[in-house]
Design an enzyme around this catalytic site. Sequence first.
Site, PDB file in Angstrom:
ATOM      1  CG  ASN A   7      -4.843   4.333   9.007  1.00  0.00           C
ATOM      2  OD1 ASN A   7      -5.216   5.354   8.431  1.00  0.00           O
ATOM      3  ND2 ASN A   7      -3.736   4.284   9.685  1.00  0.00           N
ATOM      4  N   GLY A  60       0.814  -1.216   0.000  1.00  0.00           N
ATOM      5  CA  GLY A  60       0.000   0.000   0.000  1.00  0.00           C
ATOM      6  C   GLY A  60       0.849   1.269   0.000  1.00  0.00           C
ATOM      7  CB  SER A  79      -2.032  -3.103   1.143  1.00  0.00           C
ATOM      8  OG  SER A  79      -1.006  -3.885   1.688  1.00  0.00           O
ATOM      9  CB  ALA A  80      -2.252  -8.671  -0.387  1.00  0.00           C
ATOM     10  CG  HIS A  81      -0.375  -6.454   5.001  1.00  0.00           C
ATOM     11  ND1 HIS A  81      -0.377  -6.049   6.317  1.00  0.00           N
ATOM     12  CD2 HIS A  81       0.007  -5.375   4.282  1.00  0.00           C
ATOM     13  CE1 HIS A  81       0.014  -4.781   6.388  1.00  0.00           C
ATOM     14  NE2 HIS A  81       0.250  -4.356   5.166  1.00  0.00           N
ATOM     15  CB  CYS A 124       4.330   5.632  13.727  1.00  0.00           C
ATOM     16  SG  CYS A 124       3.977   5.107  12.063  1.00  0.00           S
ATOM     17  CB  THR A 145      11.785 -10.677 -11.305  1.00  0.00           C
ATOM     18  OG1 THR A 145      12.793 -10.536 -12.297  1.00  0.00           O
ATOM     19  CG2 THR A 145      11.124 -12.036 -11.434  1.00  0.00           C
TER      20      THR A 145
HETATM   21  C1  PLP Z   1      -1.673  -0.261   6.108  1.00  0.00           C
HETATM   22  C2  PLP Z   1      -1.996   0.986   5.370  1.00  0.00           C
HETATM   23  C3  PLP Z   1      -1.133   1.503   4.394  1.00  0.00           C
HETATM   24  C4  PLP Z   1       0.206   0.880   4.114  1.00  0.00           C
HETATM   25  O1  PLP Z   1       0.104  -0.334   3.435  1.00  0.00           O
HETATM   26  P1  PLP Z   1       1.357  -1.346   3.457  1.00  0.00           P
HETATM   27  O2  PLP Z   1       0.967  -2.432   2.538  1.00  0.00           O
HETATM   28  O3  PLP Z   1       1.509  -1.784   4.867  1.00  0.00           O
HETATM   29  O4  PLP Z   1       2.529  -0.576   2.958  1.00  0.00           O
HETATM   30  C5  PLP Z   1      -1.507   2.638   3.713  1.00  0.00           C
HETATM   31  N1  PLP Z   1      -2.674   3.237   3.960  1.00  0.00           N
HETATM   32  C6  PLP Z   1      -3.530   2.782   4.875  1.00  0.00           C
HETATM   33  C7  PLP Z   1      -4.831   3.490   5.088  1.00  0.00           C
HETATM   34  C8  PLP Z   1      -3.224   1.642   5.613  1.00  0.00           C
HETATM   35  O5  PLP Z   1      -4.089   1.198   6.543  1.00  0.00           O
END
Ligand code: PLP
Length: 397
Positions: free
Chosen positions: A152, A72, A200-202, A326, A238
């Site tokens: 978030n 992300g 973002s996948a996670h 953070c 890659t």
């Molecule tokens: C987690 C998050 C990101 C960062 O994504 P990553 O894949 O961890 O780099 C960016 N924006 C928001 C709103 C998020 O919650």
Amino acid sequence: MERFVYADNAATTKLSQPVLDAMMPYLTEEYGNPSSLYRFGNHAKRAIENARAQVAKAINADPFEILFTGGGTEADNWVKELMYSLKKKGKNHFITSAVEHHALIHSAQRLEKEGFEVTFLPVDKEGRIDPEQVKAAIRPETGLVSIMFANNEIGTLYPIAEIGAICREAGVLFHTDAVQAAGHVPIDVKAMNIDLLSLSAHKFHGPKGVGAFYCRRGIPLPSLIDGGAQERGKRAGTENVAGIVGLGEAIRIAVEEMPETAKKVSAMRDRLIDGILEKVPMCRLNGPRHDRLPGNCNISFLGIEGESLLLRLDLAGIAASSGSACASSSLDPSHVLLAIGLPHEVAHGSVRLSLSDFNTEEDVDYILEKLPQIVSTLRSMSPLWEEIQKGEVAFTL
Ligand SMILES: *Cc1c(COP(=O)(O)O)cnc(C)c1O
């Protein structure tokens, strides 16, 4: 065995078994390079294109419009690259909000240092933005507006379709950081007039370190990483084949199961919020009561330090976080909590509990049993709480 309750799903989520199963061949036998000309490499190439179609379908985009990234943050950084190219056309004004993820806030601050004009739109007490604020901020030299889909930290959902319509009408590009929203709430880039989007996948039971950037067809997109011809030459290197396959499978499952998941998770969230507000005096919910991300609960407790609360929750087997990821390494309170108008002391006593469909009702019961006890213990040790009780310190929640 000691109980472990994972309540930090806004930070990351557990990789799901079906997603791991889909990835496994590409971590083992199918190790071909997708750029190779022989058939063995083609298997990997096909898997990537399948994932691209899965991501596109999930947000109603065309596969051509999806580019894979390393997450992300990386996708959000593409916005900065776009601003550099827009500046050459005289568009040096960037509009964003005061409550974005650091990936965007810090990118915007970088642009500002480099001479761009940046507007950070303020938010109301629940973290909301009125689309009219966006309209009023647009100038002839505005190149791009970036407003997150969902917050978030406090779970606030933004009026993306309305903002998209305003930007389209004004001829300004519109990006949304949908990292918290994708796979959790419905997204339709066409209906919502979204030009650019990060995910973002996670954050939806996929692997870490892989994400996607959607860029509407026709928008001239500068390359992010120079090198080979991967990702239409715009993000060379890659490909993370297994990660990309995991992303595709994770978003497919998340979108398919969304109606049930959202219902189940938001019911658990409501029980958690109501339970805490009922059992703990002098605390406040941050973000809107109803119109919020299904799994998000963010609460400020008067008279305590959020960090102490997190440590005690950890000892009780509960993984939660302070307002921002953070904050644990700095003493600054969350920029989001300050932006919604919380005094520093209140912002400092805040905790985010974020649930996913992997949580259970028992998890909620357990948090509701432990958390009020911990808050009460910490308050009994807090000189600040004593002063609040005696009325020596006036606090508003
Ligand atoms: C987690 C998050 C990101 C960062 O994504 P990553 O894949 O961890 O780099 C960016 N924006 C928001 C709103 C998020 O919650």
